[in-house]
Design an enzyme around this catalytic site. Structure first.
Site, PDB file in Angstrom:
ATOM      1  N   ASP A   1       0.826  -1.215   0.086  1.00 50.19           N
ATOM      2  CA  ASP A   1       0.007  -0.026  -0.086  1.00 50.19           C
ATOM      3  C   ASP A   1       1.071   1.340  -0.057  1.00 50.19           C
ATOM      4  O   ASP A   1       1.006   1.960   0.977  1.00 50.19           O
ATOM      5  CB  ASP A   1      -0.974   0.029   1.174  1.00 50.19           C
ATOM      6  CG  ASP A   1      -0.270  -0.224   2.473  1.00 50.19           C
ATOM      7  OD1 ASP A   1       0.884  -0.593   2.602  1.00 50.19           O
ATOM      8  OD2 ASP A   1      -0.893   0.292   3.456  1.00 50.19           O
TER       9      ASP A   1
ATOM     10  N   HIS B   1       8.946  -0.914   9.321  1.00 45.97           N
ATOM     11  CA  HIS B   1       8.023  -1.852   9.514  1.00 45.97           C
ATOM     12  C   HIS B   1       8.241  -2.684   8.131  1.00 45.97           C
ATOM     13  O   HIS B   1       8.659  -3.832   8.238  1.00 45.97           O
ATOM     14  CB  HIS B   1       6.682  -1.234   9.263  1.00 45.97           C
ATOM     15  CG  HIS B   1       6.389  -0.371  10.450  1.00 45.97           C
ATOM     16  ND1 HIS B   1       6.509  -0.679  11.803  1.00 45.97           N
ATOM     17  CD2 HIS B   1       5.954   0.825  10.573  1.00 45.97           C
ATOM     18  CE1 HIS B   1       6.085   0.173  12.766  1.00 45.97           C
ATOM     19  NE2 HIS B   1       5.813   1.402  11.848  1.00 45.97           N
TER      20      HIS B   1
HETATM   21  C1  BDR Z   1       2.112  -0.701   8.772  1.00 52.36           C
HETATM   22  O1  BDR Z   1       1.241   0.233   8.533  1.00 52.36           O
HETATM   23  C2  BDR Z   1       1.482   1.202   7.439  1.00 52.36           C
HETATM   24  O2  BDR Z   1       1.290   2.541   7.665  1.00 52.36           O
HETATM   25  C3  BDR Z   1       2.847   0.909   7.043  1.00 52.36           C
HETATM   26  O3  BDR Z   1       3.133   0.948   5.861  1.00 52.36           O
HETATM   27  C4  BDR Z   1       3.025  -0.498   7.513  1.00 52.36           C
HETATM   28  O4  BDR Z   1       2.952  -1.243   6.625  1.00 52.36           O
HETATM   29  C5  BDR Z   1       2.839  -0.534  10.203  1.00 52.36           C
HETATM   30  O5  BDR Z   1       1.822  -0.578  11.075  1.00 52.36           O
HETATM   31 CA    CA Z   2       2.773  -0.751   4.386  1.00 54.36          CA
END
Ligand code: BDR
Ligand code: CA
Length: 314
Positions: free
Chosen positions: A9, A240
């Site tokens: 995303d 992340h």
């Molecule tokens: C996840 O949420 C999104 O905002 C980031 O891209 C990551 O995949 C972290 O909680």
């Molecule tokens: Ca993400």
């Protein structure tokens, strides 16, 4: 190289994950699916195409996936974290590349036949596209070698509610379908992504890079760092999505990652979106639970930052 389907995303940390995967000779990106999350799937797909163009990788096909979760509707994304365009409001050149003529779930299904038994999935957004593919053809699970997903919070609080991490909380029904399917899943939760941080000095090295994609990542991180000032009290960010990518590739090794039963709370109460990991019995050290198909990465070997920089700056 091992064939990888990447679902994202895009997103600032998604862009870092993409850059990491493109810089990893161990794997070959055979397809990318965009999903709602930080931005709409349509916007995420556009960002991904522009980043591929910047990387000189016009050969990697991108499919647009679901713009809404299985239940309910897209909530408008996370402009306060990723900027209105998802990539920290930086401008990168438009591209004439267009998405392929199939949706992300169909792309995943097609690739699973073309690379049966070998295809690996790296998912760093809500798990809607994967769940739709499983709905269309449950035998998909048998043809996938490994699913690595950034998502969940095992022993730490969530980041969009007190218990839900964003990727899981934005589509709990899809996440439950993915963790309960008969494939092997590695979950990379907040417990470990929050421990792998990129600092301002690292960001500046990316900004000074020769490679345009590394440079763009450094520039978009400026926006992300601003958001994290509130969280950490210093300009840095958790990594992340690139951590999940690095674990999938094998660049980072999980240190504590027991296979345990995991269930996603799909009720409408305050627990909605929680990843309920059965970690009982883990106190004497990580012990695999017989039959559990979800490996939860609680600690990694070493830190991601040095090797992320090494790969992106190479
Ligand atoms: C996840 O949420 C999104 O905002 C980031 O891209 C990551 O995949 C972290 O909680
Ligand atoms: Ca993400």
């Amino acid at each position: 190289p091992r064939p990888v389907y990447f679902d994202c995303d895009t997103g600032i940390d998604d862009s870092m994950a993409l850059a990491y995967l493109l810089a990893s000779p161990e794997i070959e990106l055979v397809g990318i699916g965009a999903v709602h999350g930080n931005v709409s799937a349509t916007q995420g797909g556009r960002n991904t195409l522009q980043l591929l163009q910047l990387a000189g990788r016009r050969d990697v096909p991108v499919a647009i996936g679901r713009n809404d979760p299985l239940v309910g509707e897209f909530d408008g994304g996370a402009p306060h974290v990723h900027g209105r365009n998802g990539i920290g409001e930086i401008e990168i050149p438009e591209t004439d590349m267009t998405p392929v003529n199939e949706d992300a779930a169909d792309m995943l299904l097609r690739l699973s036949h073309e690379h049966a038994g070998a295809l690996e999935v790296v998912a760093v957004g809500p798990l809607t596209n994967l769940a739709v593919a499983l709905q269309r053809d449950p035998s998909l699970a048998e043809r996938i070698a490994q699913v690595t997903a950034m998502g969940g919070a095992a022993l730490v609080p969530g980041n969009i509610t007190s218990v839900a991490e964003a990727n899981i909380g934005h589509d709990p029904e899809a996440a439950q379908a993915v963790v309960s399917a008969s494939w092997s899943v590695t979950l990379v939760p907040l417990d470990t992504t929050l421990e792998n941080v990129l600092e301002e000095a690292d960001r500046l090295r990316l900004c000074a890079a020769e490679h345009p994609l590394a440079r763009a990542v450094g520039e978009m991180l400026d926006y992300y760092f601003d958001f994290y000032v509130a969280e950490y009290g210093r300009r840095c960010s958790a990594m992340h999505d690139p951590l999940a990518a690095a674990i999938a590739v094998g660049g980072m090794l999980p240190r504590v990652a027991p296979a345990v039963p995991v269930e996603v709370d799909v009720t409408d109460g305050p627990g909605r979106g929680q990843t309920v990991c059965d970690l009982r019995g883990q106190r004497q050290g990580p012990v695999d639970h017989p039959g559990a198909n979800v490996r939860v990465v609680l600690e990694t070997e070493g830190q991601l930052a040095p090797q992320l920089l090494e790969r992106l700056l190479a």
